[in-house]
Design a protein around this motif. Structure first.
Motif, PDB file in Angstrom:
ATOM      1  N   ARG A 195       0.850  -1.203   0.000  1.00 31.67           N
ATOM      2  CA  ARG A 195       0.000   0.000   0.000  1.00 31.67           C
ATOM      3  C   ARG A 195       0.877   1.241   0.000  1.00 31.67           C
ATOM      4  O   ARG A 195       1.929   1.264   0.641  1.00 31.67           O
ATOM      5  CB  ARG A 195      -0.886   0.028   1.258  1.00 31.67           C
ATOM      6  CG  ARG A 195      -1.749  -1.208   1.419  1.00 31.67           C
ATOM      7  CD  ARG A 195      -2.779  -1.219   0.286  1.00 31.67           C
ATOM      8  NE  ARG A 195      -3.408  -2.519   0.142  1.00 31.67           N
ATOM      9  CZ  ARG A 195      -4.580  -2.837   0.673  1.00 31.67           C
ATOM     10  NH1 ARG A 195      -5.234  -1.966   1.392  1.00 31.67           N
ATOM     11  NH2 ARG A 195      -5.092  -4.041   0.479  1.00 31.67           N
ATOM     12  N   GLY A 221       9.283  -0.943   9.462  1.00 31.31           N
ATOM     13  CA  GLY A 221       7.889  -1.255   9.114  1.00 31.31           C
ATOM     14  C   GLY A 221       7.324  -0.448   7.961  1.00 31.31           C
ATOM     15  O   GLY A 221       6.109  -0.457   7.745  1.00 31.31           O
ATOM     16  N   LYS A 224      10.224  -1.798   3.350  1.00 29.39           N
ATOM     17  CA  LYS A 224      11.457  -1.943   2.546  1.00 29.39           C
ATOM     18  C   LYS A 224      11.676  -3.397   2.150  1.00 29.39           C
ATOM     19  O   LYS A 224      11.887  -3.725   0.979  1.00 29.39           O
ATOM     20  CB  LYS A 224      12.685  -1.429   3.335  1.00 29.39           C
ATOM     21  CG  LYS A 224      12.567   0.008   3.783  1.00 29.39           C
ATOM     22  CD  LYS A 224      13.786   0.477   4.512  1.00 29.39           C
ATOM     23  CE  LYS A 224      14.000  -0.174   5.861  1.00 29.39           C
ATOM     24  NZ  LYS A 224      12.934   0.123   6.837  1.00 29.39           N
ATOM     25  N   THR A 225      11.617  -4.274   3.163  1.00 31.22           N
ATOM     26  CA  THR A 225      11.844  -5.698   2.894  1.00 31.22           C
ATOM     27  C   THR A 225      10.736  -6.246   1.991  1.00 31.22           C
ATOM     28  O   THR A 225      10.998  -6.994   1.037  1.00 31.22           O
ATOM     29  CB  THR A 225      11.890  -6.470   4.231  1.00 31.22           C
ATOM     30  OG1 THR A 225      12.902  -5.870   5.042  1.00 31.22           O
ATOM     31  CG2 THR A 225      12.202  -7.925   4.026  1.00 31.22           C
ATOM     32  N   MET A 226       9.531  -5.797   2.272  1.00 37.20           N
ATOM     33  CA  MET A 226       8.373  -6.248   1.499  1.00 37.20           C
ATOM     34  C   MET A 226       8.539  -5.898   0.011  1.00 37.20           C
ATOM     35  O   MET A 226       8.318  -6.741  -0.873  1.00 37.20           O
ATOM     36  CB  MET A 226       7.160  -5.510   2.071  1.00 37.20           C
ATOM     37  CG  MET A 226       5.850  -6.095   1.732  1.00 37.20           C
ATOM     38  SD  MET A 226       4.554  -5.100   2.513  1.00 37.20           S
ATOM     39  CE  MET A 226       3.146  -5.917   1.802  1.00 37.20           C
TER      40      MET A 226
HETATM   41  N1  LIG Z   1       3.500  -0.313   2.355  1.00 40.91           N
HETATM   42  C1  LIG Z   1       2.966  -1.349   2.988  1.00 40.91           C
HETATM   43  N2  LIG Z   1       1.801  -1.883   2.573  1.00 40.91           N
HETATM   44  C2  LIG Z   1       1.249  -2.944   3.202  1.00 40.91           C
HETATM   45  N3  LIG Z   1       1.806  -3.537   4.268  1.00 40.91           N
HETATM   46  C3  LIG Z   1       2.949  -3.051   4.742  1.00 40.91           C
HETATM   47  C4  LIG Z   1       3.601  -1.942   4.117  1.00 40.91           C
HETATM   48  N4  LIG Z   1       4.733  -1.667   4.802  1.00 40.91           N
HETATM   49  C5  LIG Z   1       4.802  -2.582   5.779  1.00 40.91           C
HETATM   50  N5  LIG Z   1       3.750  -3.414   5.764  1.00 40.91           N
HETATM   51  C6  LIG Z   1       3.491  -4.522   6.681  1.00 40.91           C
HETATM   52  O1  LIG Z   1       4.508  -4.478   7.672  1.00 40.91           O
HETATM   53  C7  LIG Z   1       5.310  -5.650   7.653  1.00 40.91           C
HETATM   54  C8  LIG Z   1       6.765  -5.264   7.845  1.00 40.91           C
HETATM   55  O2  LIG Z   1       7.232  -4.560   6.719  1.00 40.91           O
HETATM   56  P1  LIG Z   1       8.729  -4.656   6.244  1.00 40.91           P
HETATM   57  O3  LIG Z   1       9.381  -5.837   6.877  1.00 40.91           O
HETATM   58  O4  LIG Z   1       8.786  -4.585   4.790  1.00 40.91           O
HETATM   59  O5  LIG Z   1       9.328  -3.336   6.904  1.00 40.91           O
HETATM   60  P2  LIG Z   1      10.804  -2.759   6.782  1.00 40.91           P
HETATM   61  O6  LIG Z   1      10.690  -1.402   6.201  1.00 40.91           O
HETATM   62  O7  LIG Z   1      11.662  -3.722   6.120  1.00 40.91           O
HETATM   63  O8  LIG Z   1      11.188  -2.606   8.325  1.00 40.91           O
HETATM   64  P3  LIG Z   1      12.617  -2.767   9.076  1.00 40.91           P
HETATM   65  O9  LIG Z   1      13.348  -1.475   8.929  1.00 40.91           O
HETATM   66  O10 LIG Z   1      12.249  -3.025  10.498  1.00 40.91           O
HETATM   67  O11 LIG Z   1      13.313  -3.914   8.452  1.00 40.91           O
HETATM   68  C9  LIG Z   1       5.042  -6.269   6.315  1.00 40.91           C
HETATM   69  O12 LIG Z   1       5.180  -7.674   6.367  1.00 40.91           O
HETATM   70  C10 LIG Z   1       3.620  -5.861   6.026  1.00 40.91           C
HETATM   71  O13 LIG Z   1       2.733  -6.744   6.638  1.00 40.91           O
END
Ligand SMILES: Nc1ncnc2c1ncn2[C@@H]1O[C@H](COP(=O)(O)OP(=O)(O)OP(=O)(O)O)[C@@H](O)[C@H]1O
Ligand SMILES: [Mg+2]
Length: 514
Positions: A195, A221, A224-226
């Protein structure tokens, strides 16, 4: 009589032919093995003797001399057992000489004569096919791996006894049918799940369209990883030749025996504690590292600032050259290494700096120390830096999902098609804008006056290196290709410059400190 069986040895991904010559005569019992063989190969004497004994062939009154040629190639591994056993049987007159003919024998024997699978079978078969070998005999346990390569006849046997019976015509020799459906890509996570994050999605699309390296900077959160995990789903599908090259690396690393991921672009995400050898390859047997396992796919370095600096530096050369060279005594192994590099990091130790809230309490010197881990030559090699904000709750609650991977992939494929056409090559990866050579860069990235002035100002104000200058031009070219534009316009350059947030960020931290 002297009998010669054919086999092969891998040096990196290259399969070198090896001739196994055996002279078995009645006499003082001995089993000699010569020809630059390492310990595992020399141990085959014990395995071959025992496996032949199971067939009722007693070597206790025989003098067996095995020579492996050419003598200047180091023989590694246990895959020569079958060739040694076959040549011994022919030398003793138990099998006719024609059985050895233009056949390549690969496989390790156990003491009871069972054939064990060997690593790197895809690479062995590709080499044999290239050399025009008529038939290859491999262990039955390698069947599914053997079915990936077409255009070469592959026979399989579970035990030495089974193979001998088949070669004597007492039972049919089972052959492997090549199954091209195994090369069809598997479904992976869809971009539609993400999203908001319009800027990051756009950056991911540009990166995919030109095979550019990318860095995500943002709070925990934010996705980024997603996002990174969804990159393979928007990359063009692999050609058959590219798939086989990817499979050959996985086969050498012994990764094809587990669940199948065949036909999909590789996605490798090594942990930040990974060693240099794990990342670029090494070890006594010169195994490929993560950068080679990610060849033609994605190498994702999550939590980039947590990686040891030395480990990251070791990636610099492979990323520049597109291959890794591992030198060992008497051998130099080369593995391909042309992945897209995606990094992800928080902007500061707490992760909230610059997210629009006042919650970040990190001290400036801590932020600078944190970022300094990222700065330097590796960052210079990341073409696009994109900053993510936290996702807005309204976007998370919205019913409509984002654009799906298939639609984005269609645009990416169109842009890659333009690049292939321009470089007049069928090789998708070699023609991608990220790999444009200096001379091609001048030719395909000619700028008008407005574009020239804009990039000149950016270089001066952001202190961009000559490499970063070239990267901005390449990214601008990709942006134009996504639009289907022939000429580079100032807007394309402006978007490419804006995708260097880290250079801008570094500047503002330095400014704050002053
Ligand atoms: N843009 C988004 N749209 C939908 N869901 C999201 C989004 N961003 C995060 N999420 C939800 O939050 C979870 C964690 O996101 P993600 O692991 O990608 O965060 P990150 O940016 O990698 O965080 P970190 O810095 O802690 O590694 C995802 O598995 C998803 O469920
Ligand atoms: Mg993450």
């Amino acid at each position: 009589m002297l009998a010669t069986a054919h086999s092969s040895v891998l040096v990196g991904l290259a399969a070198h032919p090896v001739r196994v010559e055996v002279q078995a005569t009645r006499g003082v019992p001995c089993f000699e093995l010569v020809g630059l063989a390492e310990i595992a190969v020399r141990e085959s004497r014990v395995r071959v003797k025992s496996a032949l004994a199971q067939l009722g062939v007693d070597l206790s009154e025989c003098r067996v001399v095995v020579n492996m040629a050419p003598a200047d190639v180091k023989k590694r591994g246990s895959g020569f057992d079958l060739a040694i056993a076959m040549a011994t049987l022919v030398s003793l007159g138990i099998l006719p000489a024609e059985t050895l003919g233009d056949v390549l024998f690969l496989g390790e024997l156990s003491l009871d004569g069972t054939l064990h699978p060997l690593r790197g079978l895809v690479a062995h078969l590709l080499g044999a096919k290239q050399r025009g070998v008529a038939r290859v005999i491999v262990p039955a346990a390698n069947e599914s791996e053997a079915s990936l390569v077409d255009g070469i006849e592959v026979g399989i046997a579970g035990t030495l006894a089974e193979l001998v019976a088949a070669l004597r015509g007492q039972q049919p020799l089972l052959t492997v049918a090549a199954r091209s459906e195994l090369l069809v890509p598997l479904a992976c996570d869809d971009l539609g799940d993400v999203r908001g994050q319009a800027t990051a999605r756009r950056a991911l699309e540009i990166a995919a369209a030109g095979a550019h390296n990318l860095l995500f900077i943002g709070p925990p959160g934010a996705g980024k990883t997603m996002l990174a995990r969804r990159l393979p789903g928007i990359l063009p599908s692999l050609s058959r030749a590219e798939s086989l090259e990817v499979l050959a690396v996985q086969s050498v690393a012994g990764l094809l025996s587990g669940p199948r991921r065949v036909g999909t672009r590789p996605f490798r995400a090594p942990h930040h504690t990974a060693s240099e050898a794990a990342l670029v390859g090494g070890g006594e047997l010169a195994r490929p590292g993560e950068v080679s396992l990610a060849h033609q796919g994605v190498l994702f370095l999550d939590e980039l600032s947590e990686f040891r600096r030395g480990t990251l530096e070791s990636l610099r050369q492979p990323l520049e050259d597109g291959f890794v060279t591992i030198s060992r005594a008497q051998t130099v192994a080369t593995f391909p290494a042309r992945p897209m590099l995606i990094g992800a990091t928080n902007p500061c130790p707490c992760g909230r700096q610059g997210d629009g809230t006042t919650r970040c309490h990190c001290r400036l010197d801590h932020i600078r120390a944190y970022r300094s881990k990222l700065s330097g030559p590796l960052i210079d090699r990341l073409d696009i830096h994109v900053s993510l904000a936290p996702v807005d709750v309204l976007e998370l609650q919205a019913r409509a999902s984002g654009e799906r991977s298939a639609a984005v992939r269609a645009r990416v494929e169109r842009a890659r098609g333009i690049q292939r056409e321009r470089m007049r090559t069928k090789e998708a990866s070699a023609s991608a804008n990220a790999h444009l050579g200096v001379r091609d860069l001048e030719r395909v990235c000619a700028l008008d006056e407005a574009g020239s002035n804009l990039i000149a100002n950016a270089v001066r104000s952001l202190g961009l290196s000559a490499r970063a200058y070239g990267k901005v031009l390449r990214v601008a070219r990709t942006i134009a290709d996504l639009e289907g534009a022939t000429a580079l316009a100032v807007d394309h350059v402006a978007e490419a410059v804006s995708a260097r947030v880290l250079d801008r960020g570094r500047l503002s931290i330095a400014g704050d400190a002053a």
